[in-house]
Design a protein around this motif. Sequence first.
Motif, PDB file in Angstrom:
ATOM      1  N   THR A 185      73.561  44.251  49.390  1.00 23.47           N
ATOM      2  CA  THR A 185      74.133  43.508  50.824  1.00 23.47           C
ATOM      3  C   THR A 185      74.569  45.214  51.474  1.00 23.47           C
ATOM      4  OG1 THR A 185      73.996  41.890  50.008  1.00 23.47           O
ATOM      5  CG2 THR A 185      75.129  42.508  52.278  1.00 23.47           C
ATOM      6  N   GLY A 186      75.270  45.572  50.903  1.00 23.01           N
ATOM      7  CA  GLY A 186      76.047  46.393  52.101  1.00 23.01           C
ATOM      8  C   GLY A 186      74.463  47.933  51.740  1.00 23.01           C
ATOM      9  N   ASP A 212      71.419  47.798  52.341  1.00 22.19           N
ATOM     10  CA  ASP A 212      70.604  47.515  52.832  1.00 22.19           C
ATOM     11  C   ASP A 212      71.243  47.864  54.097  1.00 22.19           C
ATOM     12  OD1 ASP A 212      68.825  47.109  51.457  1.00 22.19           O
ATOM     13  OD2 ASP A 212      69.279  44.797  50.691  1.00 22.19           O
ATOM     14  N   ARG A 213      72.194  47.752  54.656  1.00 24.74           N
ATOM     15  CA  ARG A 213      72.953  47.441  55.912  1.00 24.74           C
ATOM     16  C   ARG A 213      73.443  49.333  56.191  1.00 24.74           C
ATOM     17  NH1 ARG A 213      78.740  44.977  56.299  1.00 24.74           N
ATOM     18  NH2 ARG A 213      78.427  45.841  58.503  1.00 24.74           N
ATOM     19  N   VAL A 225      80.850  51.199  56.140  1.00 23.56           N
ATOM     20  CA  VAL A 225      80.240  49.064  55.032  1.00 23.56           C
ATOM     21  C   VAL A 225      81.050  49.103  54.311  1.00 23.56           C
ATOM     22  CG1 VAL A 225      77.829  48.419  54.082  1.00 23.56           C
ATOM     23  CG2 VAL A 225      77.893  49.903  55.890  1.00 23.56           C
ATOM     24  N   GLN A 266      81.842  43.767  48.995  1.00 21.73           N
ATOM     25  CA  GLN A 266      80.396  43.103  49.178  1.00 21.73           C
ATOM     26  C   GLN A 266      79.487  43.513  48.254  1.00 21.73           C
ATOM     27  OE1 GLN A 266      77.817  44.368  53.118  1.00 21.73           O
ATOM     28  NE2 GLN A 266      79.685  46.319  53.780  1.00 21.73           N
TER      29      GLN A 266
END
Length: 64
Positions: A17-18, A20-21, A8, A13
């Motif tokens: 955000t990362g 959560d991915r 990721v 990033q």
Amino acid sequence: MADALREVFAEPQLLFTGADRVGDKYAVLPALYHLLWRNELTADLVPAPLDGGTVVGLAAGRAS
């Protein structure tokens, strides 16, 4: 989980955000912090302390 985080963050990033991915960020953050500690991931902490808006990426010389 570490492999997923490396994949990721191969593209830099925001930390949250990362995370959560990869999954539930509160479950993922300990592994993410561990990779930062081991210098497998990197973040620029000069302008501000580490937080959810910090840009994180794969450390130089690392491949996902």
